[in-house]
Enzyme design. Structure first.
Site, mmCIF file in Angstrom:
data_model
loop_
_atom_site.group_PDB
_atom_site.id
_atom_site.type_symbol
_atom_site.label_atom_id
_atom_site.label_comp_id
_atom_site.label_asym_id
_atom_site.label_seq_id
_atom_site.Cartn_x
_atom_site.Cartn_y
_atom_site.Cartn_z
ATOM 1 N N HIS A 189 -103.388 -79.540 -12.211
ATOM 2 C CA HIS A 189 -103.075 -80.688 -11.792
ATOM 3 C C HIS A 189 -101.594 -80.926 -11.921
ATOM 4 O O HIS A 189 -100.995 -81.409 -11.344
ATOM 5 C CB HIS A 189 -103.551 -81.940 -12.913
ATOM 6 C CG HIS A 189 -104.578 -81.929 -12.369
ATOM 7 N ND1 HIS A 189 -106.169 -81.890 -13.691
ATOM 8 C CD2 HIS A 189 -106.029 -83.028 -11.481
ATOM 9 C CE1 HIS A 189 -107.088 -82.475 -13.482
ATOM 10 N NE2 HIS A 189 -107.268 -82.860 -12.031
ATOM 11 N N LYS B 230 -118.835 -91.014 -15.964
ATOM 12 C CA LYS B 230 -119.329 -89.662 -16.458
ATOM 13 C C LYS B 230 -119.446 -90.146 -17.926
ATOM 14 O O LYS B 230 -117.963 -90.906 -17.967
ATOM 15 C CB LYS B 230 -118.587 -87.856 -15.959
ATOM 16 C CG LYS B 230 -118.896 -88.013 -14.505
ATOM 17 C CD LYS B 230 -117.730 -87.278 -13.810
ATOM 18 C CE LYS B 230 -117.047 -87.553 -12.975
ATOM 19 N NZ LYS B 230 -116.003 -87.438 -12.533
ATOM 20 N N ARG C 121 -108.101 -77.359 -3.523
ATOM 21 C CA ARG C 121 -107.737 -75.904 -3.991
ATOM 22 C C ARG C 121 -108.709 -75.106 -3.102
ATOM 23 O O ARG C 121 -108.116 -74.064 -3.353
ATOM 24 C CB ARG C 121 -108.450 -75.885 -5.502
ATOM 25 C CG ARG C 121 -108.310 -76.468 -6.695
ATOM 26 C CD ARG C 121 -109.102 -77.036 -7.245
ATOM 27 N NE ARG C 121 -110.162 -77.527 -7.345
ATOM 28 C CZ ARG C 121 -111.446 -78.638 -8.214
ATOM 29 N NH1 ARG C 121 -110.698 -78.473 -9.181
ATOM 30 N NH2 ARG C 121 -111.781 -79.188 -7.492
ATOM 31 N N SER D 289 -110.999 -79.829 -14.003
ATOM 32 C CA SER D 289 -111.104 -80.620 -15.606
ATOM 33 C C SER D 289 -113.217 -79.894 -16.334
ATOM 34 O O SER D 289 -113.345 -79.799 -17.246
ATOM 35 C CB SER D 289 -111.695 -81.748 -15.224
ATOM 36 O OG SER D 289 -109.910 -81.900 -14.852
HETATM 37 O O1 PNS Z 1 -110.160 -86.500 -10.515
HETATM 38 P P1 PNS Z 1 -111.567 -87.194 -9.731
HETATM 39 O O2 PNS Z 1 -112.996 -87.566 -10.493
HETATM 40 O O3 PNS Z 1 -111.322 -86.126 -8.587
HETATM 41 O O4 PNS Z 1 -111.578 -88.170 -9.013
HETATM 42 C C1 PNS Z 1 -111.520 -89.425 -8.411
HETATM 43 C C2 PNS Z 1 -111.038 -90.575 -8.064
HETATM 44 C C3 PNS Z 1 -110.964 -91.318 -9.866
HETATM 45 C C4 PNS Z 1 -110.050 -90.356 -7.384
HETATM 46 C C5 PNS Z 1 -111.849 -91.343 -6.728
HETATM 47 O O5 PNS Z 1 -113.371 -91.414 -8.023
HETATM 48 C C6 PNS Z 1 -110.962 -92.869 -6.857
HETATM 49 O O6 PNS Z 1 -110.703 -93.458 -6.537
HETATM 50 N N1 PNS Z 1 -112.200 -94.032 -7.596
HETATM 51 C C7 PNS Z 1 -111.933 -95.336 -7.477
HETATM 52 C C8 PNS Z 1 -112.926 -95.851 -6.494
HETATM 53 C C9 PNS Z 1 -112.690 -96.268 -5.474
HETATM 54 O O7 PNS Z 1 -111.485 -96.038 -4.519
HETATM 55 N N2 PNS Z 1 -113.590 -95.822 -4.459
HETATM 56 C C10 PNS Z 1 -113.368 -95.868 -3.223
HETATM 57 C C11 PNS Z 1 -113.170 -94.605 -2.268
HETATM 58 S S1 PNS Z 1 -113.478 -92.772 -2.632
#
Ligand code: PNS
Length: 170
Positions: free
Chosen positions: A27, A51, A100, A138
């Site tokens: 990150h 989670k 990645r 993570s």
């Molecule tokens: O680190 P992660 O868990 O891969 O991040 C995921 C994240 C936070 C980018 C994604 O879950 C997110 O944007 N969540 C907010 C909810 C949202 O906007 N959902 C609809 C579009 S995917």
């Protein structure tokens, strides 16, 4: 010669969203690569993750602020709800995600298209981390921590420190 009114361009804001539970060196590498590309970088930490987090939202924000203290144009915020709504609030249009490996592609592609569907002005760009971090996640760092493995060089010192504090407490 007529002079046209001077217009100040809006700052270009890149948003690095994620759960960051915990932040790892992959990150940090992506955020480092992001900084020269934008006027401002907002690291956006998701609040309402389904989670069970290892670190609370306040701890994750605190750790990120500590880790990114040397990044003057970078700030850490938390958000809940839709990412595109948060982006609208802060006047940002670019999401930056790390890619990645091919295995990341499908879910990242879905998220990018969904975000664009929700707000057509939003673009997602992908950056690739240093090869040495390409296997890091993570989820894996948490697993290694729980099983007593060594995370030196894989997560920032601020994370290691808090993980050690956890061990002392249990
Ligand atoms: O680190 P992660 O868990 O891969 O991040 C995921 C994240 C936070 C980018 C994604 O879950 C997110 O944007 N969540 C907010 C909810 C949202 O906007 N959902 C609809 C579009 S995917």
């Amino acid at each position: 010669m007529s002079s046209s009114p001077s217009k100040t361009a809006a700052p270009k804001i890149g948003v690095c969203p994620g759960s960051f539970d915990p932040i790892h060196n992959g990150h940090v590498d992506i955020i480092d690569r992001c900084c020269p590309l934008f006027d401002e970088v907002v690291v956006a930490v998701l609040r309402n993750t389904s989670k069970e987090p290892l670190f609370s939202i306040d701890e994750r924000v605190e750790i990120l602020r500590e880790v990114l203290a040397g990044h003057p144009r970078c700030r850490v915020e938390s958000f809940s709800g839709l990412l595109v709504d948060f982006m609208r609030e802060i006047g940002a249009r670019t999401i930056v995600r790390g890619l990645r490996a091919v295995s990341d592609f499908e879910s990242e592609f879905q998220m990018a298209l969904m975000n664009r569907r929700l707000d057509p002005r939003v673009e997602t760009v992908f950056l690739t981390p240093k090869e040495e971090y390409s296997y890091l996640s993570s989820r894996l760092t948490k697993e290694v921590f729980r099983l007593g493995g060594n995370l030196e060089g894989l997560v920032p010192a601020a994370v290691l420190e808090r993980l050690h504090q956890r061990l002392v407490r249990v």
